[in-house]
Structure formats: structure tokens, C-alpha cells
Design a protein around this motif. Structure first.
Motif, PDB file in Angstrom:
ATOM      1  N   UNK A 167       5.075  -1.235 -43.342  1.00  0.00           N
ATOM      2  CA  UNK A 167       3.685  -2.039 -43.746  1.00  0.00           C
ATOM      3  C   UNK A 167       3.474  -3.355 -42.844  1.00  0.00           C
ATOM      4  N   UNK A 168       2.181  -3.602 -42.301  1.00  0.00           N
ATOM      5  CA  UNK A 168       2.080  -4.615 -41.603  1.00  0.00           C
ATOM      6  C   UNK A 168       2.776  -4.627 -40.503  1.00  0.00           C
ATOM      7  N   UNK A 169       2.623  -4.040 -39.588  1.00  0.00           N
ATOM      8  CA  UNK A 169       3.225  -4.162 -38.656  1.00  0.00           C
ATOM      9  C   UNK A 169       2.608  -4.172 -37.137  1.00  0.00           C
ATOM     10  N   UNK A 170       1.707  -4.624 -37.205  1.00  0.00           N
ATOM     11  CA  UNK A 170       0.645  -5.114 -35.928  1.00  0.00           C
ATOM     12  C   UNK A 170       0.700  -6.448 -36.293  1.00  0.00           C
ATOM     13  N   UNK A 171       0.766  -6.958 -37.531  1.00  0.00           N
ATOM     14  CA  UNK A 171       1.163  -8.499 -37.593  1.00  0.00           C
ATOM     15  C   UNK A 171       2.349  -9.125 -37.444  1.00  0.00           C
ATOM     16  N   UNK A 172       1.842 -10.462 -36.943  1.00  0.00           N
ATOM     17  CA  UNK A 172       3.590 -11.140 -36.033  1.00  0.00           C
ATOM     18  C   UNK A 172       4.283 -10.765 -36.942  1.00  0.00           C
ATOM     19  N   UNK A 173       5.279 -11.413 -38.453  1.00  0.00           N
ATOM     20  CA  UNK A 173       6.075 -11.256 -38.627  1.00  0.00           C
ATOM     21  C   UNK A 173       6.593  -9.599 -38.776  1.00  0.00           C
ATOM     22  N   UNK A 174       5.627  -8.888 -38.788  1.00  0.00           N
ATOM     23  CA  UNK A 174       5.379  -7.610 -38.717  1.00  0.00           C
ATOM     24  C   UNK A 174       6.344  -6.682 -37.414  1.00  0.00           C
ATOM     25  N   UNK A 216       0.337   3.939 -32.313  1.00  0.00           N
ATOM     26  CA  UNK A 216       1.908   4.002 -31.477  1.00  0.00           C
ATOM     27  C   UNK A 216       1.379   2.538 -31.054  1.00  0.00           C
ATOM     28  N   UNK A 217       0.019   2.641 -29.821  1.00  0.00           N
ATOM     29  CA  UNK A 217      -0.988   2.066 -28.502  1.00  0.00           C
ATOM     30  C   UNK A 217      -0.508   0.679 -29.228  1.00  0.00           C
ATOM     31  N   UNK A 218      -0.953   0.357 -30.560  1.00  0.00           N
ATOM     32  CA  UNK A 218      -0.863  -0.515 -31.639  1.00  0.00           C
ATOM     33  C   UNK A 218      -0.179  -0.935 -31.858  1.00  0.00           C
ATOM     34  N   UNK A 219       0.853  -1.230 -32.366  1.00  0.00           N
ATOM     35  CA  UNK A 219       2.658  -1.680 -32.691  1.00  0.00           C
ATOM     36  C   UNK A 219       2.859  -1.657 -31.113  1.00  0.00           C
TER      37      UNK A 219
END
Length: 382
Positions: A109-116, A145-148
Motif C-alpha cells: 500500500x502507499x505506492x503512489x507516495x514518496x516512500x512507496x 498503473x498509470x499513477x504508479x
């Protein structure tokens, strides 16, 4: 509008801050709204309800009895103690199911954030046989997937070869059961070997009750998933903010410090939710779930490339000083850990057998940012 992330997505229910907005862009947005509409929305109320729909409802009610809405009332209530025992209660099956297999499928989880972004990159690099299932708030798997991809590209981490090993799970941390259907939940329960919960609603303005669903509810839902069908390892990315700086003055804390007496109130919203979520994880560990907790301090830029968040407190502080050509004559001392080091350490430790450990990734040396600015502008202190 420059700096307005809604221009890229345009949905009335999109969260301004989740899409990359920050306090400075929010201030500019409120000024533009006032200029265009002749009506005002206090910034503190926008932090509570940062969507087009909520802002429109607020502005429609401006000047009427409805303008003192529930969000403003919530912000002005006196602090209330958070009941750690009640809020962290969790029920897992007895006995727990048998353990799963090797680390072939991971839920992150949290993959669209900085640490993620860095956690995902390290998983894909260090665990070449693993498929990473990423829980993302999106309209579709393609949108997710586009966001990631966009997030990893921002930090120079994306490689096209990653795409086949990334499986998007459309969900929402703030919704019951993460917004997952029973079918998707059953699939994850049967396939996932490790859950790494890094996602949260990071907001230091909102109260505990306004953040609990996303930060505490999601943790409980993922712990229940970890104990459903077959036993999964559970890694929780927490914060040094679980130690309450308002009690006891200067004190020494470590990985074994008991958190039960930290005594947060609901006004300390974000840190209080992480405190409660950690307690739930520890309870699950005592029930037999193999858990790990990683507490992060200030996470700094990539030590190799200098890539980092433009809306980080230190980045905003330095940018403001540069723009006005002056800096406060006051020490700003921070311990920080580079994001690439933190991600490498978490993934290396999460890949080892064991359970029940707590790890601190806080940074060893304190750095006074004002001294850096003093060397840049020797006579510009304010």
C-alpha cells in the motif's frame, strides 16, 4: 490554475492533497477562489474537506447559517483522549491458519507516495521472482498503473520491465474492507505471502476521528486479511511520531519502549492514528501473526540523485528562504534518513525470516539547516 492538481484529474471527489497539492498551492487556490467568486473558504476548513464537491457546498452556504459547518465545529472542539485499548481492538481467528509459501506475491500500500515509490522499486529489484500487488485508489487497473508509473518516473525509478510484475488492486484505505469485493479479497487471501502496509492519510491538521478510517481501519482490515485463508507476514511502516513529544521532556526511547503510556489526544490526529495502528499490529503479533514494524523519522531526498518531494517541509522551508533572500536566525535541527537507504533497509529486513521485530530508521546525525543557509547568505538572517 498553476499548481492545481485538479487540472490533471478533474473529478469532483478527488482529494486535492492526495493528488499532489500542498499547503502553499492550497493557499494560492483559496486566494484565486476568493478573487473569482467573491466568497471565501478558510484554509483550515479546506484541509478538512479538500474536494471540489465539498468546496462548492461550502461556498454555496457562505453567508448563511450553514457556513459554520460540522467540519469547522469538529476543528474547534476541545482535545479528547484517545482510548488506546478500545481503538486498537482486533479480532483474529483462533487458531490462526497455516503459513503460506515463499515470498512470491506481495501486497503493497502507499505506492503512489514518496516512500512507496522506493519500496516498490526495491521490491522489484531485490525480489526478482516476486509479483507486487499494489493497492491504489483509481478508476481502473489501467488508471492505477498509470499513477504508479508517473510516480516512479518523477523520482527517476521507472523501468518498463517492471510493468508485467505489477498487479494493480483498485481499492481505498478509508473504505470498509479497503473497498474490495469479496471475490478480490478471497483472491488476495489465497495468493499473498507478505503484506507491507505503507499507505496512510498524512495530514497534520485533521483530528483522529477524521483520519481513523484510512489509517487505523485500513491497518485492521489488512491484519484480518493476513490471518485469512493462510497466514501471511505483515510489515508495517510507522513513524517516530508514535512517541508523544508533549510528555516527559527530553527522554531516551528505543525499539523496546512501551508505547501504552504515550497518551495522545484526538487533536494530535495523524500521530495518534499511527500510535493506535501500531498497537493493533502488536496485538496481532501477540496472537501469532508474524509482524515487523519499521519506524521512520524525517525521510530526506535520494542520496544518489537528489530526487525528493517538492512539498516536503524542509524543501518548502528552503524554497521560501531562497525566494525571499533571507532565513530565520533560529536553529532548524533535524535528523533525516535518505529515502533510498530507508527503502533498501526495509526491503532487506522484510526479506529475512523472523517476526515481532521493531526497527528504527531515524538518521544518526542531526543537521542544522540554518547553518547551511548561513553559509549561503552570511548577512541575510531575519
Amino acid at each position: 490554475m498553476a499548481g492545481n492538481p485538479w487540472r490533471r484529474y478533474g473529478r469532483a471527489t478527488d482529494d486535492f492533497f492526495a493528488l499532489g497539492g500542498h499547503s502553499l498551492s492550497a493557499t494560492r487556490l483559496m486566494a484565486r477562489v476568493r478573487e473569482e467568486s467573491g466568497r471565501s473558504m478558510p484554509l483550515k476548513d479546506f484541509f478538512v474537506a479538500p474536494t471540489v464537491r465539498s468546496m462548492a457546498a461550502y461556498l454555496d452556504a457562505a453567508g448563511s447559517e450553514l457556513s459554520a459547518d460540522a467540519a469547522e465545529i469538529e476543528l474547534n472542539l476541545p482535545p479528547r483522549p484517545v482510548d488506546l485499548e478500545a481503538e486498537s481492538a482486533i479480532a483474529l481467528p483462533t487458531p490462526l491458519p497455516p503459513s503460506g509459501g515463499m515470498m512470491q506475491n506481495v501486497l503493497l500500500t502507499g505506492v503512489t507516495g514518496f516512500v512507496g515509490a522506493y519500496l516498490l522499486e526495491q521490491m522489484l529489484e531485490r525480489w526478482p521472482g516476486a509479483t507486487v500487488h499494489c493497492l491504489v485508489r483509481a478508476d481502473s487497473a489501467e488508471d492505477g498503473l498509470r499513477r504508479i508509473r508517473a510516480n516512479l518516473e518523477e523520482y527517476g525509478l521507472w523501468w518498463d520491465g517492471y510493468a508485467p510484475r505489477i498487479k494493480v488492486v483498485v481499492g481505498d484505505l478509508a473504505k470498509p474492507n479497503l473497498g474490495l469485493s469479496g471475490e478480490v479479497r478471497d483472491y488476495l487471501a489465497s495468493e499473498i505471502d507478505l503484506i507491507m502496509h505503507n499507505g496512510s492519510h498524512l495530514n497534520h491538521v485533521l483530528r483522529y476521528g477524521q483520519l481513523a478510517a484510512a489509517n487505523v481501519g485500513s491497518t485492521k482490515a489488512l491484519l484480518e486479511l493476513a490471518a485469512y485463508n493462510r497466514l501471511k507476514r505483515f510489515a508495517y511502516v510507522s513513524t517516530g511520531g508514535v512517541f508523544n513529544t508533549e510528555i516527559g521532556g527530553r527522554r531516551k526511547v528505543d525499539e523496546d519502549t512501551d508505547l501504552s503510556g504515550e497518551g495522545f489526544t484526538d487533536i494530535e490526529g495523524y500521530n495518534a492514528t499511527k500510535w493506535v495502528a501500531e498497537a493493533a499490529v502488536r496485538k496481532a503479533g501477540r496472537m501469532g501473526l508474524p509482524i515487523q514494524i519499521f519506524r521512520l523519522g524525517r525521510v530526506a531526498v535520494d542520496s544518489r540523485s537528489g530526487a525528493g518531494r517538492a512539498d516536503d517541509f524542509i524543501a518548502l522551508y528552503l524554497r521560501t528562504c531562497i525566494q525571499i533572500g533571507a532565513y530565520p536566525d533560529y536553529p532548524l535541527v533535524e535528523k533525516a534518513v535518505p529515502v533510498d537507504y530507508a527503502a533498501r533497509a526495509i526491503i532487506a529486513l522484510a526479506g529475512q525470516p523472523g517476526g515481532g521485530e521493531v526497527f528504527h530508521l531515524m538518521g544518526d546525525e542531526a543537521f542544522d539547516w540554518s547553518k547551511l543557509l548561513a553559509r549561503t547568505w552570511p548577512a541575510a538572517s531575519a
